[in-house]
Design a protein around this motif. Sequence first.
Motif, short mmCIF file in Angstrom:
data_model
loop_
_atom_site.label_atom_id
_atom_site.label_comp_id
_atom_site.label_asym_id
_atom_site.label_seq_id
_atom_site.Cartn_x
_atom_site.Cartn_y
_atom_site.Cartn_z
N GLN A 1 -49.57 71.11 32.81
CA GLN A 1 -48.88 70.28 33.80
C GLN A 1 -47.99 69.26 33.09
OE1 GLN A 1 -48.96 70.61 37.17
NE2 GLN A 1 -47.54 68.93 37.40
N TYR A 2 -46.72 69.23 33.48
CA TYR A 2 -45.74 68.31 32.89
C TYR A 2 -45.15 67.42 33.97
CZ TYR A 2 -45.73 71.01 28.60
OH TYR A 2 -46.10 71.62 27.43
N THR A 3 -44.89 66.18 33.61
CA THR A 3 -44.11 65.27 34.43
C THR A 3 -42.96 64.78 33.56
OG1 THR A 3 -46.06 64.59 35.68
CG2 THR A 3 -44.12 63.16 35.80
N ILE A 4 -41.74 65.04 34.02
CA ILE A 4 -40.53 64.65 33.29
C ILE A 4 -39.78 63.68 34.18
CG2 ILE A 4 -38.33 65.48 32.36
CD1 ILE A 4 -39.78 68.13 31.76
N GLU A 5 -39.29 62.60 33.59
CA GLU A 5 -38.51 61.63 34.36
C GLU A 5 -37.10 61.56 33.81
OE1 GLU A 5 -40.26 57.73 34.16
OE2 GLU A 5 -39.98 57.59 32.02
N SER A 6 -36.24 60.95 34.60
CA SER A 6 -34.83 60.84 34.22
C SER A 6 -34.66 60.05 32.94
CB SER A 6 -34.04 60.18 35.36
OG SER A 6 -34.61 58.96 35.75
N ALA A 7 -33.63 60.41 32.21
CA ALA A 7 -33.23 59.61 31.05
C ALA A 7 -32.53 58.36 31.60
CB ALA A 7 -32.27 60.41 30.17
N GLU A 8 -32.35 57.38 30.76
CA GLU A 8 -31.72 56.12 31.20
C GLU A 8 -30.33 56.34 31.77
OE1 GLU A 8 -31.88 53.30 28.01
OE2 GLU A 8 -34.04 53.56 27.78
N TRP A 9 -29.62 57.36 31.32
CA TRP A 9 -28.23 57.57 31.70
C TRP A 9 -28.01 58.58 32.82
CZ3 TRP A 9 -27.16 62.62 30.85
CH2 TRP A 9 -27.97 63.28 29.91
N ASP A 10 -29.07 59.32 33.28
CA ASP A 10 -28.84 60.32 34.32
C ASP A 10 -29.78 60.20 35.52
OD1 ASP A 10 -31.22 61.33 33.32
OD2 ASP A 10 -30.47 63.35 33.01
N GLY A 11 -30.29 59.00 35.75
CA GLY A 11 -31.21 58.80 36.86
C GLY A 11 -30.53 58.71 38.21
N PHE A 12 -29.26 58.34 38.24
CA PHE A 12 -28.53 58.21 39.50
C PHE A 12 -27.80 59.52 39.79
CE2 PHE A 12 -24.85 57.25 42.11
CZ PHE A 12 -25.42 56.48 43.11
N ILE A 13 -28.09 60.09 40.96
CA ILE A 13 -27.42 61.32 41.38
C ILE A 13 -26.85 61.09 42.78
CG2 ILE A 13 -27.58 63.82 41.66
CD1 ILE A 13 -30.23 63.71 40.08
N ALA A 14 -25.54 61.01 42.88
CA ALA A 14 -24.88 60.79 44.16
C ALA A 14 -25.04 62.02 45.05
CB ALA A 14 -23.39 60.51 43.93
N PRO A 15 -24.93 61.88 46.37
CA PRO A 15 -24.99 63.04 47.26
C PRO A 15 -23.96 64.09 46.83
CG PRO A 15 -25.05 61.02 48.54
CD PRO A 15 -24.74 60.62 47.12
N GLY A 16 -24.42 65.33 46.71
CA GLY A 16 -23.55 66.43 46.31
C GLY A 16 -23.36 66.58 44.81
N ALA A 17 -23.84 65.61 44.03
CA ALA A 17 -23.70 65.65 42.57
C ALA A 17 -24.91 66.33 41.92
CB ALA A 17 -23.52 64.25 42.02
N SER A 18 -24.73 66.71 40.67
CA SER A 18 -25.79 67.37 39.91
C SER A 18 -25.90 66.77 38.52
CB SER A 18 -25.48 68.86 39.74
OG SER A 18 -25.39 69.52 40.97
N ILE A 19 -27.07 66.92 37.94
CA ILE A 19 -27.27 66.59 36.53
C ILE A 19 -27.88 67.81 35.86
CG2 ILE A 19 -27.53 64.12 36.91
CD1 ILE A 19 -30.61 65.89 35.94
#
Length: 96
Positions: A39-57
């Motif tokens: 079991q893994y839990t991965i969280e956003s990096a400091e620079w890619d945590g914000f994802i606008a509607p319709g956007a992708s990372i």
Amino acid sequence: MGITNTGGKAINGWKLEFTAPFEVNNIWGGKILSHEGNQYTIESAEWDGFIAPGASIELGFNGTNSDNMQLTLNNVELNDVPIGTVDQTAASSGIV
């Protein structure tokens, strides 16, 4: 692997949880918050945590895999919302 915000509100910080039949290592675009067994839990990096509607990372990782091992992530959840199963052989198409 990609995360696309298909909702109408921005995502401000994300957490991806899954079960993998292999060991995850050399991650990019996120960081391992916890790892217990498969079991893994991965969280956003400091620079890619914000994802606008319709956007992708994009994020990815290498893993230790033996021959004939399934490359499927199971019990996938994004911010505690069940996604299901993700086949890593198709992950480059951004299906998460």
